[in-house]
Design an enzyme around this catalytic site. Sequence first.
Site, PDB file in Angstrom:
ATOM      1  N   LYS A   1     -41.255  13.189 -39.244  1.00 18.16           N
ATOM      2  CA  LYS A   1     -41.170  13.366 -37.799  1.00 18.16           C
ATOM      3  C   LYS A   1     -39.947  12.611 -37.252  1.00 18.16           C
ATOM      4  O   LYS A   1     -38.841  13.040 -37.451  1.00 18.16           O
ATOM      5  CB  LYS A   1     -42.488  12.905 -37.156  1.00 18.16           C
ATOM      6  CG  LYS A   1     -43.746  13.468 -37.872  1.00 18.16           C
ATOM      7  CD  LYS A   1     -43.945  14.946 -37.631  1.00 18.16           C
ATOM      8  CE  LYS A   1     -44.984  15.621 -38.521  1.00 18.16           C
ATOM      9  NZ  LYS A   1     -46.306  15.023 -38.597  1.00 18.16           N
TER      10      LYS A   1
ATOM     11  N   ASP B   1     -51.936   4.939 -38.776  1.00 14.64           N
ATOM     12  CA  ASP B   1     -50.936   6.009 -38.886  1.00 14.64           C
ATOM     13  C   ASP B   1     -50.092   5.917 -37.613  1.00 14.64           C
ATOM     14  O   ASP B   1     -50.505   6.325 -36.539  1.00 14.64           O
ATOM     15  CB  ASP B   1     -51.657   7.359 -39.001  1.00 14.64           C
ATOM     16  CG  ASP B   1     -50.684   8.530 -39.128  1.00 14.64           C
ATOM     17  OD1 ASP B   1     -49.510   8.391 -38.711  1.00 14.64           O
ATOM     18  OD2 ASP B   1     -51.107   9.594 -39.624  1.00 14.64           O
TER      19      ASP B   1
ATOM     20  N   ARG C   1     -37.498   6.153 -60.917  1.00 17.32           N
ATOM     21  CA  ARG C   1     -38.730   6.232 -60.128  1.00 17.32           C
ATOM     22  C   ARG C   1     -38.993   4.955 -59.343  1.00 17.32           C
ATOM     23  O   ARG C   1     -39.650   4.973 -58.306  1.00 17.32           O
ATOM     24  CB  ARG C   1     -39.910   6.540 -61.058  1.00 17.32           C
ATOM     25  CG  ARG C   1     -41.142   7.033 -60.329  1.00 17.32           C
ATOM     26  CD  ARG C   1     -42.214   7.499 -61.305  1.00 17.32           C
ATOM     27  NE  ARG C   1     -42.628   6.443 -62.184  1.00 17.32           N
ATOM     28  CZ  ARG C   1     -42.740   6.547 -63.507  1.00 17.32           C
ATOM     29  NH1 ARG C   1     -42.462   7.681 -64.121  1.00 17.32           N
ATOM     30  NH2 ARG C   1     -43.135   5.527 -64.231  1.00 17.32           N
TER      31      ARG C   1
ATOM     32  N   TYR D   1     -55.396  12.872 -37.963  1.00 19.60           N
ATOM     33  CA  TYR D   1     -54.671  14.036 -38.483  1.00 19.60           C
ATOM     34  C   TYR D   1     -55.573  14.801 -39.468  1.00 19.60           C
ATOM     35  O   TYR D   1     -56.144  14.199 -40.380  1.00 19.60           O
ATOM     36  CB  TYR D   1     -53.419  13.505 -39.182  1.00 19.60           C
ATOM     37  CG  TYR D   1     -52.491  14.506 -39.788  1.00 19.60           C
ATOM     38  CD1 TYR D   1     -51.847  15.448 -39.002  1.00 19.60           C
ATOM     39  CD2 TYR D   1     -52.230  14.483 -41.150  1.00 19.60           C
ATOM     40  CE1 TYR D   1     -50.968  16.351 -39.569  1.00 19.60           C
ATOM     41  CE2 TYR D   1     -51.338  15.386 -41.726  1.00 19.60           C
ATOM     42  CZ  TYR D   1     -50.715  16.310 -40.924  1.00 19.60           C
ATOM     43  OH  TYR D   1     -49.844  17.194 -41.485  1.00 19.60           O
TER      44      TYR D   1
HETATM   45  C1  LIG Z   1     -47.301  15.214 -39.725  1.00 20.38           C
HETATM   46  C2  LIG Z   1     -48.243  14.101 -39.762  1.00 20.38           C
HETATM   47  C3  LIG Z   1     -48.674  13.579 -40.982  1.00 20.38           C
HETATM   48  C4  LIG Z   1     -48.306  14.191 -42.302  1.00 20.38           C
HETATM   49  O1  LIG Z   1     -46.941  14.193 -42.542  1.00 20.38           O
HETATM   50  P1  LIG Z   1     -46.268  15.253 -43.542  1.00 20.38           P
HETATM   51  O2  LIG Z   1     -44.932  14.673 -43.758  1.00 20.38           O
HETATM   52  O3  LIG Z   1     -46.280  16.572 -42.835  1.00 20.38           O
HETATM   53  O4  LIG Z   1     -47.090  15.264 -44.787  1.00 20.38           O
HETATM   54  C5  LIG Z   1     -49.513  12.490 -40.945  1.00 20.38           C
HETATM   55  N1  LIG Z   1     -49.914  11.945 -39.794  1.00 20.38           N
HETATM   56  C6  LIG Z   1     -49.535  12.434 -38.603  1.00 20.38           C
HETATM   57  C7  LIG Z   1     -50.012  11.786 -37.360  1.00 20.38           C
HETATM   58  C8  LIG Z   1     -48.680  13.523 -38.551  1.00 20.38           C
HETATM   59  O5  LIG Z   1     -48.327  14.014 -37.376  1.00 20.38           O
END
Ligand SMILES: *Cc1c(COP(=O)(O)O)cnc(C)c1O
Length: 398
Positions: A214, A189, A62, A117
């Site tokens: 992403k 973010d 972990r 988000y």
């Molecule tokens: C997709 C996304 C998230 C969350 O990511 P996941 O891997 O789908 O949990 C957070 N912030 C932004 C800006 C996103 O586009």
Amino acid sequence: MTTSNGHPPASQQHAATRLVTAGRDTQGQRGFVNPPVFHGSTVLYPTAEDLHAHRAEFTYGRHGNPTTRALQDVLMALEGPQCAGVGLAPSGLAAISTTLLAVLKAGDHLLVCDNVYRPTRNFCNGMLTRFGIETSYFDPLIGAGIEALFKPNTRAVLLEAPGSQSFEMPDVPAIAAAAHARGAIMIDDNTWATPLYHRSLEQGVDISMQAATKYIGGHSDIMFGTISANANAWPKISEAIRLLGVCAGPDDVYLALRGVRTLSVRLAQHHRSGLEMARWLAGRPEVDRVLHPALETDPGHAIWKRDFTGASGLFSIVLKPVPQPAVDTMLNTLRLFGMGFSWGGFESLAVPFDCSDYRTATKWAPGGPTLRLHIGLESVDDLKADLDRGFAALKAPL
Ligand SMILES: *Cc1c(COP(=O)(O)O)cnc(C)c1O
């Protein structure tokens, strides 16, 4: 001077080079370019004394293994010298929730950008409320005016630059300066631009997290999150990761590592194609406006130009008013643009969105149906032809 892997020190390299050279221990990999994928929970200690002292390079699955270490090394090299550590999480949302739990406690107040988000918002309004933490939302364009929203118990500010649906561009350095003047932690973010195009930690951000699902993964085949923190915030993040038991599976870690090696070429292409499509769409009679901060006409353009070195392939368009069924017909007509959530993979996507029913600090009234587009790595000529077909269907009688 060279490092143990035979490469020049990361600080002397451009980001594109660091993405290729960092996190590679050729000797440890017995000559192979890539590290093996370590599947492991138990780590065996050679002696009872070592066991008692937890004396080992790796102590338990972990807490990481050579594969996770390699990814962390690349991401640290990408972030630059302000980065004191990178935490890995099983999804982007887990990176956000872990970050917030790391820096907040009962009785605290949190400021969050109104274009954030939506699942981030759900976490704040749901679990954080339950734990006695109050969230208030602010206008993404507030800039230094955020100063007026601080309370004595405001512990953190969270924003997204730009918001990943509506693309308003906050002034990160101004908001970070206000946060620091009040002793609050600044969280960004950074999923849209990645550290390659937005140097969050150099602009006053303490914790820069990403949905690595992403562009880091880049192939729509993993769920992953990363949390990069400066020396001030890293002890809190590292403690929360340990206490919560946050970790990521080795195959996904490997795919993130594999994705990050080509991030600079993929993102450069997403930037070029995205901007070309945005310009083309801005000239279409069916489109009222394009929400893309790299367009000279965008209200966020000056900030984008000052704070970012590139754009990703994600932006939105506002259509001239048409009934929703016409938009659905258009979407059903598209062949290259898939309909689905998430983004950052090699493929193009189109999804309708509407933020009007949950915003609290700003009003979302674009004046027509809105579509978010992700421009993938297909030929832009083919993508234009696909949208041409879609626009023809949009105008056809229902
Ligand atoms: C997709 C996304 C998230 C969350 O990511 P996941 O891997 O789908 O949990 C957070 N912030 C932004 C800006 C996103 O586009």
